[in-house]
Design a protein around this motif. Structure first.
Motif, PDB file in Angstrom:
ATOM      1  N   VAL A  37       0.866  -1.180   0.000  1.00  0.00           N
ATOM      2  CA  VAL A  37       0.000   0.000   0.000  1.00  0.00           C
ATOM      3  C   VAL A  37       0.903   1.231   0.000  1.00  0.00           C
ATOM      4  N   LEU A  38       0.618   2.168  -0.890  1.00  0.00           N
ATOM      5  CA  LEU A  38       1.351   3.428  -0.957  1.00  0.00           C
ATOM      6  C   LEU A  38       0.404   4.547  -0.569  1.00  0.00           C
ATOM      7  N   THR A  39       0.782   5.322   0.462  1.00  0.00           N
ATOM      8  CA  THR A  39      -0.077   6.398   0.930  1.00  0.00           C
ATOM      9  C   THR A  39       0.791   7.562   1.401  1.00  0.00           C
ATOM     10  N   ALA A  40       0.164   8.530   2.066  1.00  0.00           N
ATOM     11  CA  ALA A  40       0.885   9.735   2.476  1.00  0.00           C
ATOM     12  C   ALA A  40       0.205  10.378   3.670  1.00  0.00           C
ATOM     13  N   THR A  41       0.990  11.133   4.420  1.00  0.00           N
ATOM     14  CA  THR A  41       0.448  11.984   5.486  1.00  0.00           C
ATOM     15  C   THR A  41       0.526  13.453   5.096  1.00  0.00           C
ATOM     16  N   VAL A  42       0.998  13.719   3.874  1.00  0.00           N
ATOM     17  CA  VAL A  42       1.091  15.069   3.317  1.00  0.00           C
ATOM     18  C   VAL A  42       0.591  15.010   1.875  1.00  0.00           C
ATOM     19  N   ARG A  43       0.529  16.147   1.228  1.00  0.00           N
ATOM     20  CA  ARG A  43       0.122  16.161  -0.175  1.00  0.00           C
ATOM     21  C   ARG A  43       1.139  15.412  -1.037  1.00  0.00           C
ATOM     22  N   ILE A  44       0.636  14.743  -2.073  1.00  0.00           N
ATOM     23  CA  ILE A  44       1.490  13.970  -2.965  1.00  0.00           C
ATOM     24  C   ILE A  44       0.975  14.132  -4.397  1.00  0.00           C
ATOM     25  N   PRO A  45       1.868  14.328  -5.362  1.00  0.00           N
ATOM     26  CA  PRO A  45       1.403  14.433  -6.753  1.00  0.00           C
ATOM     27  C   PRO A  45       0.644  13.177  -7.195  1.00  0.00           C
ATOM     28  N   ILE A  46      -0.243  13.333  -8.156  1.00  0.00           N
ATOM     29  CA  ILE A  46      -0.994  12.205  -8.687  1.00  0.00           C
ATOM     30  C   ILE A  46      -0.010  11.131  -9.160  1.00  0.00           C
ATOM     31  N   PHE A  47      -0.199   9.907  -8.661  1.00  0.00           N
ATOM     32  CA  PHE A  47       0.775   8.845  -8.936  1.00  0.00           C
ATOM     33  C   PHE A  47       0.117   7.591  -9.506  1.00  0.00           C
ATOM     34  N   ASP A  48      -1.030   7.756 -10.152  1.00  0.00           N
ATOM     35  CA  ASP A  48      -1.787   6.604 -10.640  1.00  0.00           C
ATOM     36  C   ASP A  48      -0.966   5.688 -11.552  1.00  0.00           C
ATOM     37  N   ARG A  49      -0.085   6.255 -12.362  1.00  0.00           N
ATOM     38  CA  ARG A  49       0.713   5.450 -13.292  1.00  0.00           C
ATOM     39  C   ARG A  49       1.803   4.644 -12.596  1.00  0.00           C
ATOM     40  N   GLU A  50       2.056   4.956 -11.342  1.00  0.00           N
ATOM     41  CA  GLU A  50       3.154   4.302 -10.615  1.00  0.00           C
ATOM     42  C   GLU A  50       2.693   3.078  -9.825  1.00  0.00           C
ATOM     43  N   VAL A  51       1.387   2.867  -9.742  1.00  0.00           N
ATOM     44  CA  VAL A  51       0.846   1.767  -8.940  1.00  0.00           C
ATOM     45  C   VAL A  51      -0.155   0.967  -9.778  1.00  0.00           C
ATOM     46  N   GLY A  52      -0.594  -0.170  -9.231  1.00  0.00           N
ATOM     47  CA  GLY A  52      -1.560  -0.994  -9.946  1.00  0.00           C
ATOM     48  C   GLY A  52      -2.951  -0.405  -9.959  1.00  0.00           C
ATOM     49  N   GLU A  80      -7.035  16.974  -4.890  1.00  0.00           N
ATOM     50  CA  GLU A  80      -7.137  18.430  -5.010  1.00  0.00           C
ATOM     51  C   GLU A  80      -6.276  18.867  -6.185  1.00  0.00           C
ATOM     52  N   GLY A  81      -6.892  19.101  -7.331  1.00  0.00           N
ATOM     53  CA  GLY A  81      -6.137  19.508  -8.505  1.00  0.00           C
ATOM     54  C   GLY A  81      -5.183  18.419  -8.962  1.00  0.00           C
ATOM     55  N   ASP A  82      -3.883  18.760  -9.004  1.00  0.00           N
ATOM     56  CA  ASP A  82      -2.884  17.805  -9.477  1.00  0.00           C
ATOM     57  C   ASP A  82      -2.226  17.045  -8.333  1.00  0.00           C
ATOM     58  N   ARG A  83      -2.868  17.037  -7.163  1.00  0.00           N
ATOM     59  CA  ARG A  83      -2.309  16.344  -6.014  1.00  0.00           C
ATOM     60  C   ARG A  83      -3.400  15.568  -5.279  1.00  0.00           C
ATOM     61  N   TYR A  84      -2.954  14.572  -4.533  1.00  0.00           N
ATOM     62  CA  TYR A  84      -3.791  13.945  -3.529  1.00  0.00           C
ATOM     63  C   TYR A  84      -3.423  14.527  -2.172  1.00  0.00           C
ATOM     64  N   THR A  85      -4.401  14.621  -1.284  1.00  0.00           N
ATOM     65  CA  THR A  85      -4.115  15.005   0.089  1.00  0.00           C
ATOM     66  C   THR A  85      -3.637  13.781   0.861  1.00  0.00           C
ATOM     67  N   GLY A  86      -3.177  14.004   2.091  1.00  0.00           N
ATOM     68  CA  GLY A  86      -2.687  12.903   2.917  1.00  0.00           C
ATOM     69  C   GLY A  86      -3.587  12.643   4.110  1.00  0.00           C
ATOM     70  N   TYR A  87      -3.481  11.451   4.668  1.00  0.00           N
ATOM     71  CA  TYR A  87      -4.218  11.081   5.873  1.00  0.00           C
ATOM     72  C   TYR A  87      -3.525  11.609   7.121  1.00  0.00           C
ATOM     73  N   GLU A  88      -4.252  11.664   8.210  1.00  0.00           N
ATOM     74  CA  GLU A  88      -3.648  11.919   9.505  1.00  0.00           C
ATOM     75  C   GLU A  88      -2.740  10.739   9.865  1.00  0.00           C
ATOM     76  N   PRO A  89      -1.649  10.988  10.585  1.00  0.00           N
ATOM     77  CA  PRO A  89      -0.748   9.887  10.947  1.00  0.00           C
ATOM     78  C   PRO A  89      -1.447   8.734  11.659  1.00  0.00           C
ATOM     79  N   GLU A  90      -2.434   9.046  12.508  1.00  0.00           N
ATOM     80  CA  GLU A  90      -3.151   7.992  13.221  1.00  0.00           C
ATOM     81  C   GLU A  90      -3.936   7.099  12.254  1.00  0.00           C
ATOM     82  N   THR A  91      -4.445   7.690  11.196  1.00  0.00           N
ATOM     83  CA  THR A  91      -5.166   6.906  10.196  1.00  0.00           C
ATOM     84  C   THR A  91      -4.227   5.968   9.458  1.00  0.00           C
TER      85      THR A  91
END
Length: 260
Positions: A37-52, A80-91
């Motif tokens: 699983v690839l995720t983030a706790t901060v904003r991350i550029p759209i990465f759909d091509r990098e994962v299944g 949000e636009g050209d980025r995904y937002t991130g989850y809270e660390p607890e999530t």
């Protein structure tokens, strides 16, 4: 040793921080892991091509448990636009607890620079993190300490003996990587830290990377008592070219510093 084993990213929760190839490293690891699983706790550029596949969900644990997906899975809360937002660390901790495979996390930002020191509100590392990988590019060495190649150069200056405009040295990179307000900032107690020196493209770069690795261990030894606990904190420094990815050298903490 392959990159997954070198960074101990084959299980549990692994957070990448720093600059100089963090996203490239996350994607390379995700493609080499089973059920990642690839995720983030901060904003991350759209990465759909990098994962299944990618799932956008405000209830990621339920989404993960119900998912019939192509791995690796990108799991994010919102676009949000050209980025995904991130989850809270607890999530993210809850995601890792619910998942039977490795979870990879982008835990800070760097604006595509080669080197950085963290800001006041970062990194956002979950308390259950198993491994933190502070990333720095050897391309930063020899360049001026400025916004052009360094994210938050004023923070780097505050942690080192450099002033803005000075040439970035291996010593400065090592100092930041091993500093409690640098590469070790917000790392939970008992978490393993494995610095990753990226863009090691030739013999000259390897010499720079090994010099940084040696100085990282020297800095840690100056601030922590020697013994098993300090060895577990930073057991090694990985020198690599993550665009491939190719490991150039793995410098172990137990190696005599004069041989690094």
């Amino acid at each position: 040793m392959d990159i997954v084993r070198a960074l101990r990213a084959d299980r549990g929760l692994t957070c990448l921080v720093g600059a100089g190839g963090k996203k490239t490293s996350l994607y390379a690891l995700a493609r080499r892991l089973d059920r990642a699983v690839l995720t983030a706790t901060v904003r991350i550029p759209i990465f759909d091509r990098e994962v299944g596949s990618v799932a956008v969900s405000d209830d990621p644990v339920s989404t993960l448990s119900a998912a019939s997906t192509t791995w690796p899975l990108g799991l994010v809360p919102e676009r949000e636009g050209d980025r995904y937002t991130g989850y809270e660390p607890e999530t993210v901790s809850a995601i890792a607890s619910a998942h039977d495979g490795p979870v990879l996390v982008k835990a800070d930002g760097a604006r595509t620079r080669e080197f950085k020191a963290p800001g006041d509100d970062e990194p956002r590392i979950p308390e259950t993190t198993d491994v933190v990988v502070p990333v720095a590019s050897v391309d930063a060495v020899g360049r001026p300490l400025s916004e052009r190649s360094v994210h938050r150069p004023e923070r780097v200056a505050a942690l080192t003996d450099l002033e803005r405009g000075d040439t970035v040295t291996p010593e400065a990179v090592a100092t930041v990587l091993a500093h409690p307000d640098g590469g070790l900032k917000a790392v939970p107690s008992g978490t393993t830290v494995i610095p990753l020196l990226n863009k090691v493209d030739d013999e000259g770069d390897e010499a720079v990377a090994r010099s940084i690795a040696r100085r990282v261990f020297e800095r840690i030894d100056e601030t922590e008592p020697l013994g098993p606990s300090s060895d577990a904190r930073i057991p090694r420094v990985v020198c690599a070219r993550m665009i491939d990815p190719t490991i150039v050298a793995v410098v172990e903490r137990s190696t005599d510093a004069r041989q690094a």
